[in-house]
Design an enzyme around this catalytic site. Structure first.
Site, PDB file in Angstrom:
ATOM      1  N   LYS A 115       0.837  -1.547  -0.129  1.00 61.79           N
ATOM      2  CA  LYS A 115       0.445  -0.237   0.098  1.00 61.79           C
ATOM      3  C   LYS A 115       0.996   1.249  -0.192  1.00 61.79           C
ATOM      4  CE  LYS A 115      -3.938  -2.378   1.984  1.00 61.79           C
ATOM      5  NZ  LYS A 115      -4.890  -2.375   1.219  1.00 61.79           N
ATOM      6  N   GLU A 199      -3.711   6.959   8.500  1.00 62.83           N
ATOM      7  CA  GLU A 199      -4.331   7.956   7.307  1.00 62.83           C
ATOM      8  C   GLU A 199      -5.407   7.877   8.068  1.00 62.83           C
ATOM      9  OE1 GLU A 199      -6.662   4.553   4.461  1.00 62.83           O
ATOM     10  OE2 GLU A 199      -4.270   4.780   3.528  1.00 62.83           O
ATOM     11  N   ARG A 291      -5.857  -7.513 -10.131  1.00 62.62           N
ATOM     12  CA  ARG A 291      -6.553  -8.892 -10.482  1.00 62.62           C
ATOM     13  C   ARG A 291      -7.701  -8.990 -11.168  1.00 62.62           C
ATOM     14  NH1 ARG A 291      -9.665  -9.490  -5.972  1.00 62.62           N
ATOM     15  NH2 ARG A 291      -9.130  -8.710  -3.470  1.00 62.62           N
TER      16      ARG A 291
END
Ligand code: ADP
Ligand code: ADP
Ligand code: MG
Length: 493
Positions: A115, A199, A291
């Protein structure tokens, strides 16, 4: 490409094989001991046994899968989702073995699989990011300073996390240091990588993601958004396309940013760019899944594009079969993930035997599944039984069709998320489109299901008829206590 191996199981393996078959491509299934008699094994042209049930001894054995490909003259591998699908090292070994990996290049997977690396790549392309620490937390003081700056609550996230795991909300400054310590050690043991970051915890957040598709000729398109805000444990249960709150202007803007994220990692194939959106409709990049996504069918329903076929085309070096301007949204689609879970006890897995299993049919109903009546849902894998998808001319038709399809879908032997999904479909917040990722916490209590479940007499009579007809299985039909409107109860084994 004449023959592909599908390195996966269940519904997604079957779904991929169907598209391959339509393209005249032969298919090879792989299976573990637990899946010996699974539909995906029967449907394939050939099948290879991998090993015992646990994934580490079967579906995660990359080298064994590659060796099977060589022995059977396979040209390409489709990884599906989960298992090896986001493993860059595997993708690389596939290519080194002279096979085609039906997915992005290993370097794109490595960037987006982490990430922090993903945010770093996106930053250079001017993509909006959730405020927070720029990199891994290595200094507590600094972490506290930044958290105070962005304001509590904050979210500590593991850079290598996934599947809704590796996140913790911190409400107050006093808890931060301790929570960071535990997050790091948890991330080390769960993902083999202790990197965590902070975050801002977005208030009233909606999860909105954009499907992208890129070929090796420089074409990069987006196939609009999916709304995935109905979640439990930070994991999706109900998805829809398009989002009920996105304007055409915002859609175009998010689509462009999603394509830019794909560009930032030199993407190839189908991928999903996930955004989190706040109440003011500001959106921020969260992560990219490199994906095919579980909920891809809702996009297929509204665009008419077969995403698996496009993945295969792109992997063969061909161009995407359409241009951005050819794409339009047709109607509305909703997906319910039918998990073997008990919504009454905190969505705990409720695996067992599918004693009765009858699919719904009819206009605008699609069921992607990998089980047949009488099969056990194995404990070793994700407890998803199927994906129930409806399409309608508008959101209301898709919603009413979903309620009808849920009522037509007969599953006996274990509890599923369908009852919960029906509750959501009838809830005012869902109907109005005014909901966020806290839907379950805000609006759902198990008692609300009991209020409704008493009028399931139809289901009960079908079950009884079925069990009585089946002479081999001793029907364990118990007479319920007096007073209940539902007269029959099936004892679950
Ligand atoms: P999607 O991201 O496609 O919407 P999920 O988040 O449910 O759907 O993930 C798809 C599949 O991948 C599920 O089987 C899930 O268990 C698995 N998965 C995703 N991330 C991880 C991870 N980091 N570790 C293990 N399994 C994962
Ligand atoms: P995963 O890799 O597990 O899918 P994500 O970063 O995609 O991790 O986040 C999963 C879910 O957690 C999101 O769909 C959302 O519900 C919630 N979430 C993630 N980041 C935030 C945030 N900054 N604020 C609020 N909720 C968040
Ligand atoms: Mg995610």
């Amino acid at each position: 490409m004449n023959k592909i191996l599908i390195a996966n199981r269940g519904e997604i393996a079957l779904r991929i094989m169907k598209s391959a078959r339509e393209m005249g491509i032969k298919t090879v299934a792989v299976y573990s001991d637990a899946d010996r008699n699974s539909p995906h094994v029967k449907y394939a042209d050939e099948a290879v046994h991998l090993g015992p049930a646990p994934s580490a001894q079967s579906y995660l054995l990359g080298d064994k899968i590659i060796a099977a490909c060589k022995a059977l003259n396979v040209d390409g591998i489709h990884p599906g989702y989960g298992f090896l699908s986001e493993n860059g090292a595997f993708a690389q070994s596939v290519e080194e073995a002279g096979l085609i990996f039906i997915g992005p290049k290993a370097h794109s997977m490595k960037v987006m699989g982490d990430k922090l690396a993903a945010k770093e790549a996106a930053r250079a392309f001017d993509i909006p990011l959730v405020p927070g620490t720029e990199g891994e937390i290595d200094d507590q003081e600094e972490a506290i300073r930044i958290s105070k700056e962005i304001g509590f609550p904050v979210l500590i996230k593991a850079s290598a996390g996934g599947g809704g795991k590796g996140m913790r909300v911190v409400e107050r400054e006093e808890e931060l240091a301790e929570q960071i310590e535990s997050a790091i050690s948890e991330a080390k043991s769960a993902f083999g990588n202790g990197a965590v970051f902070i975050e801002k915890y977005v208030g009233s957040p909606r999860h909105i993601e954009v499907q992208v598709l890129c070929d090796s000729h420089g074409n990069m398109v987006h196939l609009f958004e999916r709304e995935c805000s109905v979640q439990r444990r930070h994991q999706k249960v109900i998805e829809e396309a398009p989002s009920p709150i996105i304007s055409p202007e915002l859609r175009a803007k998010m689509g462009q940013k999603a394509v830019d994220v794909a560009r930032s990692c030199d993407y190839l194939g189908a991928g999903t760019v996930e955004f989190i959106m706040d109440e003011q409709h500001n959106f921020y990049f969260m992560e990219m899944n490199t994906r095919l996504q579980v909920e891809h069918p809702v996009t297929e329903m509204i665009t008419g594009v077969d995403l698996v076929k496009e993945q295969i085309r792109v992997a063969r070096g061909e161009e995407i079969s359409f241009k951005q301007e050819d794409l339009h949204i047709h109607g509305h689609s909703i997906e319910v993930r039918v998990y073997a879970e008990d919504a009454r006890s905190n969505f705990m897995p409720d695996i067992g035997n599918l004693r009765v299993y009858q699919r719904p049919h009819g206009v605008g109903v699609r069921v992607d599944d990998g089980f047949e009546e009488g099969m056990d849902i194995p404990i070793y894998y994700d407890p998803m039984i199927s994906k129930l998808v409806t399409h309608g001319k508008d959101r209301e038709e898709a919603r009413l069709r979903m309620i009808r399809a849920i009522d037509d879908y007969k599953i006996v032997g274990l509890r599923t998320t369908m009852e919960f999904a029906r509750f959501v479909m009838e809830h005012d917040a869902f109907i109005s489109g005014n909901f966020d990722t806290h839907f379950v916490n805000k609006h759902f209590q198990p008692e609300l299901l009991d209020a409704k479940s008493n009028n399931n007499e139809d289901v009960a009579s079908t079950i009884v008829a079925k069990l009585v007809a089946d002479a081999n299985k001793k029907p364990e039909v118990l007479n319920d206590s007096e007073g209940s409107r539902s007269n029959w109860k099936i004892k679950r084994s």
